[in-house]
Design an enzyme around this catalytic site. Structure first.
Site, PDB file in Angstrom:
ATOM      1  N   CYS A   3       1.221  63.138  52.130  1.00 30.99           N
ATOM      2  CA  CYS A   3       1.165  64.248  53.079  1.00 30.99           C
ATOM      3  C   CYS A   3       1.258  63.783  54.532  1.00 30.99           C
ATOM      4  O   CYS A   3       1.348  64.599  55.443  1.00 30.99           O
ATOM      5  CB  CYS A   3      -0.110  65.057  52.872  1.00 30.99           C
ATOM      6  SG  CYS A   3      -1.597  64.180  53.361  1.00 30.99           S
TER       7      CYS A   3
ATOM      8  N   GLU B  78       2.090  31.104   8.811  1.00 35.49           N
ATOM      9  CA  GLU B  78       2.290  30.717  10.198  1.00 35.49           C
ATOM     10  C   GLU B  78       2.680  29.250  10.283  1.00 35.49           C
ATOM     11  O   GLU B  78       2.077  28.414   9.609  1.00 35.49           O
ATOM     12  CB  GLU B  78       0.956  30.937  10.937  1.00 35.49           C
ATOM     13  CG  GLU B  78       1.106  31.267  12.380  1.00 35.49           C
ATOM     14  CD  GLU B  78       1.394  32.746  12.608  1.00 35.49           C
ATOM     15  OE1 GLU B  78       1.513  33.498  11.615  1.00 35.49           O
ATOM     16  OE2 GLU B  78       1.505  33.128  13.782  1.00 35.49           O
TER      17      GLU B  78
ATOM     18  N   GLU C  33       0.833  -1.204   0.000  1.00 32.57           N
ATOM     19  CA  GLU C  33       0.000   0.000   0.000  1.00 32.57           C
ATOM     20  C   GLU C  33       0.870   1.257   0.000  1.00 32.57           C
ATOM     21  O   GLU C  33       0.595   2.228  -0.699  1.00 32.57           O
ATOM     22  CB  GLU C  33      -0.906   0.020   1.239  1.00 32.57           C
ATOM     23  CG  GLU C  33      -2.134  -0.857   1.119  1.00 32.57           C
ATOM     24  CD  GLU C  33      -2.873  -0.967   2.447  1.00 32.57           C
ATOM     25  OE1 GLU C  33      -4.075  -0.651   2.475  1.00 32.57           O
ATOM     26  OE2 GLU C  33      -2.230  -1.339   3.454  1.00 32.57           O
ATOM     27  N   TYR C  34       1.921   1.215   0.815  1.00 34.04           N
ATOM     28  CA  TYR C  34       2.817   2.366   0.899  1.00 34.04           C
ATOM     29  C   TYR C  34       3.415   2.667  -0.472  1.00 34.04           C
ATOM     30  O   TYR C  34       3.388   3.800  -0.949  1.00 34.04           O
ATOM     31  CB  TYR C  34       3.936   2.109   1.917  1.00 34.04           C
ATOM     32  CG  TYR C  34       4.838   3.315   2.097  1.00 34.04           C
ATOM     33  CD1 TYR C  34       4.545   4.286   3.054  1.00 34.04           C
ATOM     34  CD2 TYR C  34       5.965   3.492   1.282  1.00 34.04           C
ATOM     35  CE1 TYR C  34       5.352   5.408   3.196  1.00 34.04           C
ATOM     36  CE2 TYR C  34       6.772   4.612   1.411  1.00 34.04           C
ATOM     37  CZ  TYR C  34       6.465   5.565   2.378  1.00 34.04           C
ATOM     38  OH  TYR C  34       7.257   6.680   2.514  1.00 34.04           O
TER      39      TYR C  34
ATOM     40  N   LYS D  73      -8.691  39.862  18.624  1.00 41.09           N
ATOM     41  CA  LYS D  73      -8.226  38.781  19.499  1.00 41.09           C
ATOM     42  C   LYS D  73      -9.386  38.246  20.329  1.00 41.09           C
ATOM     43  O   LYS D  73     -10.186  39.011  20.847  1.00 41.09           O
ATOM     44  CB  LYS D  73      -7.144  39.311  20.445  1.00 41.09           C
ATOM     45  CG  LYS D  73      -5.891  39.814  19.746  1.00 41.09           C
ATOM     46  CD  LYS D  73      -4.812  38.763  19.683  1.00 41.09           C
ATOM     47  CE  LYS D  73      -4.180  38.535  21.043  1.00 41.09           C
ATOM     48  NZ  LYS D  73      -3.114  37.535  20.982  1.00 41.09           N
TER      49      LYS D  73
ATOM     50  N   LYS E  75      -6.824  33.893  12.493  1.00 41.53           N
ATOM     51  CA  LYS E  75      -5.535  34.337  13.017  1.00 41.53           C
ATOM     52  C   LYS E  75      -4.873  33.111  13.624  1.00 41.53           C
ATOM     53  O   LYS E  75      -5.249  32.658  14.701  1.00 41.53           O
ATOM     54  CB  LYS E  75      -5.734  35.431  14.068  1.00 41.53           C
ATOM     55  CG  LYS E  75      -4.435  35.972  14.607  1.00 41.53           C
ATOM     56  CD  LYS E  75      -4.688  37.134  15.563  1.00 41.53           C
ATOM     57  CE  LYS E  75      -3.389  37.726  16.057  1.00 41.53           C
ATOM     58  NZ  LYS E  75      -2.465  36.743  16.626  1.00 41.53           N
TER      59      LYS E  75
HETATM   60 ZN   LIG Z   1      -2.431  62.930  51.531  1.00 45.45          ZN
END
Ligand SMILES: [Zn+2]
Length: 681
Positions: free
Chosen positions: A398, A160, A35-36, A300, A105
């Site tokens: 402060c 990709e 077959e191969y 995304k 994507k």
């Molecule tokens: Zn403050």
């Protein structure tokens, strides 16, 4: 018919390679030798008929190659990524009335294939977009890469390298628990970068082409991909849409869901949808930013998260004395930018996100909608192994005590109890004088704090009126000498010539960053008075029109409208535009003056002031010197016969003295900066 060849050949090559792999590496026969051999002959026949021969075809004597390392290669053309979004609205805005191509994507590693004289010449990874790695030796181990194409031009094909979810599961299935791979993208990326092509071959990587523009027959991306199909490439799944009249967010959402299903059925790993203009020339005409091409955007499905470790929690103070926790962490690279901090919004969100925050805690950070850094979650059940980070009982600015405010079911908010907490004023001025805003040197936070405590600065315009007024006093103060005061005053004076973009950054308009500030300048047509002339609401108002500008979401539009509505903010704004002179950002920069050095002396007439002339020279590639010497090319002085020392020196050294008018001629009469009349109406 040729498309069928391509598909059949890819299928046969994949199948025969799998049979060989099972036989040689796992001692299993999937099919009989007979077959191969039959399938092998069939493949050879198809290759012969179609002219398509894949690099990894078993009919080719595949000598596996081992390299000693990966060579860096500069791309012929930059391989930039696309701007990203998670909003359907952005997709509609982007497409507008243009024909667009919607593609899967692919979640893998971007490659560029170069063909020369019809032969595969090189395969390179994207790398940083400018320089990548040469992985040509692995081409014969990746499915979907034809050895030759019937085209003698130099052709670049982009796509990709991926591993299908099914192959990935199978690879992992065969491995013991401790050796299993974490995700398909990293495996694909690691495989194509192997030095030994035999390792790559066993990973069943395939190349999915998503850009074959150089093969296009009619100037569209679709045509390029159709051609690639015929040549033996496996091309990305795509849909074309002829403009999107009346498309709603629902329509887009539905289309994307369908495309997602499609990817699932073919086991392709995707992490979003890419939208590109089908007309290649139109796409090119849009140009690029530093990091992105403008001919497409990537939608995304998820925000990627990145692991890092908490190092501290700082508290930033708002106008009303609210102390907002900000997570500080070890630097992580997200979308090409280094991120080290992210707001935690308030105490409730801090607790629900980090439980009990401590130094060294493992946290996961994303950029929400690719813009705002965000701590998404922490590692569950991690034992506390660093100093616990408790919220401060006194205001870090402060020193007044803090308290936790909580309205009904609202979040817990930390507030400073100090009257006129210096923190909020400090933040206001710190932004105002910063480099990308008004760019005033010499006013560190410490100095600003002194001025605030002395009551010198409260409104922005105080920088321009009050500091010069107190200059004598200042020069007597500890840590300041006459020299440093002069430098500060010079820098303040210099900052009076600025751009509207810089002013918008300086004004601390909530949610408005550098990019948006530049868009705002364009939006107001580079005229500071338009801010006041334009209505806020109504059909032609700021809200309506600004929401159509790219990059402006509802929150940002709201912020701008809120700022415009505030009488206080507008008074400050008007005070400033009466003091400042605005130049348009040099939109055309040349190198006409490159290699030339200029010295400017005397008063200027054609330009607003010296600073403007300096910026013109610099934006055209020239240099500005403070004194005449042998390197000086021109001395700019409207009074050529002046007996000033600079003129004398110039004559001595044979340096040419020119007027502003002559200078303009050097530029070909081109004025890159247009002065704008200052003042109101
Ligand atoms: Zn403050």
């Amino acid at each position: 018919m040729t498309i069928d060849y391509s598909k059949k050949i890819n299928e046969l090559v994949e199948y025969l390679n799998t049979c060989r792999d099972e036989y040689y590496n796992h001692n299993r026969s999937i099919i009989s030798d007979k077959e191969y051999d039959d399938l092998f002959d069939k493949l050879a026949e198809l290759e012969n008929e179609s002219g398509i021969v894949l690099s990894n075809s078993p009919t080719q004597s595949v000598g596996y190659k081992v390299v000693e390392g990966l060579n860096k290669v500069d791309h012929d053309k930059p391989m930039l990524s696309l701007d990203k979004t998670k909003s359907y609205k952005d997709v509609i805005k982007f497409c507008d009335d243009k024909d667009a191509l919607f593609m899967h994507k692919m979640d893998g590693l971007t490659l560029c294939l170069t063909y020369k004289d019809g032969i595969l010449y090189r395969v390179e990874t994207r790398g940083d977009g400018i320089t990548g790695e040469d992985i040509t030796h692995n081409a014969n181990s990746i499915l979907g890469i034809p050895k030759t194409i019937p085209n003698t031009n130099t052709i670049h094909i982009y796509g990709e390298a991926i591993i299908t979810t099914k192959d990935f599961e199978y690879i992992n299935y065969k491995l013991p628990e401790s050796e299993k791979f974490a995700n398909a993208r990293n495996l694909a990326s690691g495989s194509v970068r192997q030095y030994d092509s035999n390792i790559c071959r066993n990973r069943k990587v395939r190349f999915i082409c998503w850009n074959a523009n150089e093969l296009s027959k009619d100037g569209t991306m679709t045509s390029g991909l159709d051609e690639a199909d015929k040549l033996g490439f496996i091309t990305v799944y795509r849909r074309t849409r002829l403009s999107l009249p009346n498309w709603t967010e629902e329509h887009i959402k539905e289309m994307f869901e369908n495309m997602k299903l499609r990817a699932d059925t073919v086991n392709y790993p995707i992490d979003g949808i890419v939208i590109m203009f089908n007309n290649i020339e139109y796409g090119k005409s849009l140009g690029r930013t530093l990091h992105h091409f403008r001919n497409g955007i990537a939608f995304k499905f998820y925000d990627d998260t990145y692991e890092t470790h908490l190092t501290n929690i700082e508290y930033s103070i708002g106008k009303t004395g609210t102390l907002t926790p900000v997570a500080i962490f070890e630097p992580v690279q997200i979308d090409g930018a280094t991120v080290t901090r992210a707001s935690l919004s308030n105490l409730s969100i801090m607790k629900s996100t980090l439980n009990k925050p401590f130094v060294g805690q493992t946290i996961y950070v994303s950029k929400r909608n690719q813009v705002i850094p965000k701590v998404e979650y922490c590692l569950e059940g991690e034992p506390i192994h660093g100093e616990e980070l408790l919220f401060p009982l006194v205001c870090p600015y402060c020193g007044a005590s803090t308290y936790v405010e909580k309205d009904n079911n609202g979040p817990e908010i930390l507030v400073c109890t100090g009257n006129n907490c210096i923190g909020s004023l400090l933040r206001k001025f710190s932004t105002f004088v910063s480099k990308q805003a008004m760019n005033i040197d010499g006013l560190s936070d410490k100095t600003l704090e002194k001025f605030i405590k002395l009551g010198w600065i409260h409104k922005y315009s105080d920088i321009y009126t009050q500091i010069p007024k107190h200059s004598h006093e200042l020069s007597k103060m500890e840590g300041f000498g006459e020299k440093s005061v002069t430098a500060i005053l010079d820098s303040i004076e210099k900052s009076k010539t600025t751009t509207l973009t810089k002013l918008f950054i300086a004004l601390n308009i909530e949610n408005i960053g550098k990019q948006n500030a530049a868009e705002l300048e364009k939006f107001f047509n580079n005229d500071p008075n338009n801010v006041l002339k334009m209505n806020i609401e109504g059909p032609n108002g700021i809200r309506e029109r600004l929401s159509k500008v790219n990059g402006f979401g509802d929150i940002m539009v709201d912020s701008v409208c809120k700022w415009r509505r505030s009488a206080n903010d507008m008074t400050e704004y008007m005070d400033l535009i009466n003091i400042l002179t605005f130049t348009k950002k040099a939109d055309k920069v040349t190198d006409k003056l490159s290699g030339m050095s200029f010295v400017i002396t005397g008063s200027v007439n054609l330009y607003k002031n010296r600073n403007e002339l300096v910026s013109i020279i610099e934006s055209n590639g020239g240099k500005v010197q403070s004194g005449v010497n042998k390197d000086t090319t021109y001395l700019i002085n409207n009074d050529v016969n002046s007996s000033s020392s600079k003129n004398k020196k110039a004559k001595e050294l044979g340096v040419k003295i020119i007027s502003e008018e002559e200078f303009n001629k050097l530029l070909g009469n081109e004025t890159t900066t247009k002065p704008i009349k200052k003042g109101l109406f």
